[in-house]
Write a protein that holds these residues in place. Structure first.
Motif, PDB file in Angstrom:
ATOM      1  N   ALA A  13       0.837  -1.196   0.000  1.00 30.89           N
ATOM      2  CA  ALA A  13       0.000   0.000   0.000  1.00 30.89           C
ATOM      3  C   ALA A  13       0.875   1.251   0.000  1.00 30.89           C
ATOM      4  O   ALA A  13       1.913   1.305   0.658  1.00 30.89           O
ATOM      5  CB  ALA A  13      -0.907  -0.002   1.218  1.00 30.89           C
ATOM      6  N   ARG A  14       0.415   2.279  -0.742  1.00 36.32           N
ATOM      7  CA  ARG A  14       1.146   3.539  -0.812  1.00 36.32           C
ATOM      8  C   ARG A  14       0.156   4.691  -0.683  1.00 36.32           C
ATOM      9  O   ARG A  14      -0.766   4.807  -1.485  1.00 36.32           O
ATOM     10  CB  ARG A  14       1.874   3.617  -2.147  1.00 36.32           C
ATOM     11  CG  ARG A  14       2.711   4.840  -2.296  1.00 36.32           C
ATOM     12  CD  ARG A  14       3.581   4.734  -3.560  1.00 36.32           C
ATOM     13  NE  ARG A  14       4.249   6.001  -3.741  1.00 36.32           N
ATOM     14  CZ  ARG A  14       3.958   6.864  -4.698  1.00 36.32           C
ATOM     15  NH1 ARG A  14       3.026   6.584  -5.579  1.00 36.32           N
ATOM     16  NH2 ARG A  14       4.597   7.995  -4.776  1.00 36.32           N
ATOM     17  N   LEU A  15       0.347   5.521   0.320  1.00 32.76           N
ATOM     18  CA  LEU A  15      -0.496   6.708   0.485  1.00 32.76           C
ATOM     19  C   LEU A  15       0.083   7.847  -0.335  1.00 32.76           C
ATOM     20  O   LEU A  15       1.293   8.059  -0.335  1.00 32.76           O
ATOM     21  CB  LEU A  15      -0.530   7.153   1.947  1.00 32.76           C
ATOM     22  CG  LEU A  15      -1.440   6.427   2.905  1.00 32.76           C
ATOM     23  CD1 LEU A  15      -1.370   7.073   4.274  1.00 32.76           C
ATOM     24  CD2 LEU A  15      -2.857   6.386   2.421  1.00 32.76           C
ATOM     25  N   THR A  16      -0.785   8.575  -0.999  1.00 37.29           N
ATOM     26  CA  THR A  16      -0.348   9.752  -1.745  1.00 37.29           C
ATOM     27  C   THR A  16      -1.317  10.895  -1.466  1.00 37.29           C
ATOM     28  O   THR A  16      -2.447  10.673  -1.038  1.00 37.29           O
ATOM     29  CB  THR A  16      -0.304   9.485  -3.266  1.00 37.29           C
ATOM     30  OG1 THR A  16      -1.608   9.125  -3.714  1.00 37.29           O
ATOM     31  CG2 THR A  16       0.676   8.385  -3.609  1.00 37.29           C
ATOM     32  N   TRP A  17      -0.839  12.103  -1.721  1.00 40.09           N
ATOM     33  CA  TRP A  17      -1.679  13.290  -1.638  1.00 40.09           C
ATOM     34  C   TRP A  17      -1.869  13.801  -3.049  1.00 40.09           C
ATOM     35  O   TRP A  17      -0.902  14.043  -3.766  1.00 40.09           O
ATOM     36  CB  TRP A  17      -1.016  14.374  -0.801  1.00 40.09           C
ATOM     37  CG  TRP A  17      -1.146  14.169   0.668  1.00 40.09           C
ATOM     38  CD1 TRP A  17      -1.557  13.047   1.309  1.00 40.09           C
ATOM     39  CD2 TRP A  17      -0.846  15.109   1.678  1.00 40.09           C
ATOM     40  NE1 TRP A  17      -1.531  13.227   2.652  1.00 40.09           N
ATOM     41  CE2 TRP A  17      -1.090  14.496   2.912  1.00 40.09           C
ATOM     42  CE3 TRP A  17      -0.388  16.406   1.664  1.00 40.09           C
ATOM     43  CZ2 TRP A  17      -0.908  15.140   4.122  1.00 40.09           C
ATOM     44  CZ3 TRP A  17      -0.192  17.050   2.873  1.00 40.09           C
ATOM     45  CH2 TRP A  17      -0.462  16.420   4.082  1.00 40.09           C
ATOM     46  N   ALA A  18      -3.100  14.000  -3.434  1.00 42.20           N
ATOM     47  CA  ALA A  18      -3.402  14.567  -4.745  1.00 42.20           C
ATOM     48  C   ALA A  18      -3.119  16.071  -4.710  1.00 42.20           C
ATOM     49  O   ALA A  18      -2.826  16.637  -3.655  1.00 42.20           O
ATOM     50  CB  ALA A  18      -4.868  14.300  -5.098  1.00 42.20           C
ATOM     51  N   LEU A  25      -5.107   6.089  -1.771  1.00 40.48           N
ATOM     52  CA  LEU A  25      -4.400   4.847  -1.494  1.00 40.48           C
ATOM     53  C   LEU A  25      -4.143   4.137  -2.812  1.00 40.48           C
ATOM     54  O   LEU A  25      -5.076   3.844  -3.563  1.00 40.48           O
ATOM     55  CB  LEU A  25      -5.222   3.945  -0.572  1.00 40.48           C
ATOM     56  CG  LEU A  25      -4.642   2.561  -0.296  1.00 40.48           C
ATOM     57  CD1 LEU A  25      -3.296   2.658   0.416  1.00 40.48           C
ATOM     58  CD2 LEU A  25      -5.620   1.743   0.532  1.00 40.48           C
ATOM     59  N   GLU A  26      -2.873   3.902  -3.092  1.00 43.24           N
ATOM     60  CA  GLU A  26      -2.504   3.140  -4.278  1.00 43.24           C
ATOM     61  C   GLU A  26      -2.053   1.759  -3.814  1.00 43.24           C
ATOM     62  O   GLU A  26      -1.177   1.633  -2.956  1.00 43.24           O
ATOM     63  CB  GLU A  26      -1.374   3.825  -5.037  1.00 43.24           C
ATOM     64  CG  GLU A  26      -0.986   3.094  -6.292  1.00 43.24           C
ATOM     65  CD  GLU A  26       0.144   3.763  -7.045  1.00 43.24           C
ATOM     66  OE1 GLU A  26       0.769   3.082  -7.870  1.00 43.24           O
ATOM     67  OE2 GLU A  26       0.410   4.952  -6.798  1.00 43.24           O
ATOM     68  N   GLN A  27      -2.685   0.749  -4.365  1.00 42.28           N
ATOM     69  CA  GLN A  27      -2.385  -0.614  -3.952  1.00 42.28           C
ATOM     70  C   GLN A  27      -2.472  -1.521  -5.173  1.00 42.28           C
ATOM     71  O   GLN A  27      -3.529  -1.598  -5.818  1.00 42.28           O
ATOM     72  CB  GLN A  27      -3.376  -1.055  -2.876  1.00 42.28           C
ATOM     73  CG  GLN A  27      -2.972  -2.250  -2.095  1.00 42.28           C
ATOM     74  CD  GLN A  27      -3.900  -2.435  -0.894  1.00 42.28           C
ATOM     75  OE1 GLN A  27      -5.047  -2.006  -0.901  1.00 42.28           O
ATOM     76  NE2 GLN A  27      -3.389  -3.072   0.123  1.00 42.28           N
ATOM     77  N   LEU A  28      -1.360  -2.140  -5.495  1.00 40.57           N
ATOM     78  CA  LEU A  28      -1.288  -3.060  -6.636  1.00 40.57           C
ATOM     79  C   LEU A  28      -1.791  -2.406  -7.926  1.00 40.57           C
ATOM     80  O   LEU A  28      -2.544  -2.994  -8.703  1.00 40.57           O
ATOM     81  CB  LEU A  28      -2.062  -4.348  -6.344  1.00 40.57           C
ATOM     82  CG  LEU A  28      -1.629  -5.107  -5.073  1.00 40.57           C
ATOM     83  CD1 LEU A  28      -2.569  -6.259  -4.801  1.00 40.57           C
ATOM     84  CD2 LEU A  28      -0.187  -5.582  -5.200  1.00 40.57           C
ATOM     85  N   GLY A  29      -1.396  -1.136  -8.127  1.00 43.15           N
ATOM     86  CA  GLY A  29      -1.742  -0.426  -9.347  1.00 43.15           C
ATOM     87  C   GLY A  29      -3.130   0.192  -9.368  1.00 43.15           C
ATOM     88  O   GLY A  29      -3.503   0.855 -10.327  1.00 43.15           O
TER      89      GLY A  29
END
Length: 130
Positions: A13-18, A25-29
């Motif tokens: 899992a990868r948290l990002t800020w738009a 949350l970006e997870q497995l594309g």
């Protein structure tokens, strides 16, 4: 990212800020907006962002967690309790909870109950001296 992954015990899992500061949350594309996350994922994301901001923007090495296990299933509650004890960069962490999941992971537990309108405090743990 790291704090969020530690809380959920999921390094995919990868948290990002738009651009508009929306947490995603970006997870497995696959990217999901904050509003699409489960209650547990929202809680983990909020805790991760709060801790990251505290670390980066403040000299305060003290954090309070108010009901951090809300909306988490049993496995994630236990994992959160374990991960909170491993968070680096803070001298004191306080957990306020109705959930006893944290009791085995803490140095001091204060149970507050009311008896005939009077608060009673029971101490447990290594620092429970009166």
């Amino acid at each position: 990212d790291r704090i969020f992954g530690e809380i959920l015990n999921d390094n995919t899992a990868r948290l990002t800020w738009a651009q508009d500061y929306e947490i995603q949350l970006e997870q497995l594309g696959h990217i999901r907006e904050f509003s699409q996350l489960s209650g547990g994922e929202k809680m983990a994301a909020a805790l991760a962002v709060r801790l990251a901001l505290l670390r980066q923007m403040s000299e305060i090495r003290l954090a309070f967690f108010d009901e951090p296990t809300a909306h988490l299933d049993t496995e994630r509650r236990v994992n959160l309790a374990e991960q909170i004890t491993k968070i680096k960069g803070f001298e004191q962490l306080f957990v306020i909870s109705h959930d006893d999941t944290f009791e085995d992971q803490t140095d001091l537990v204060l149970h507050v109950t009311k008896d005939n309108g009077v608060s009673q405090i029971q101490k447990k743990g290594a620092y429970a001296k009166s």
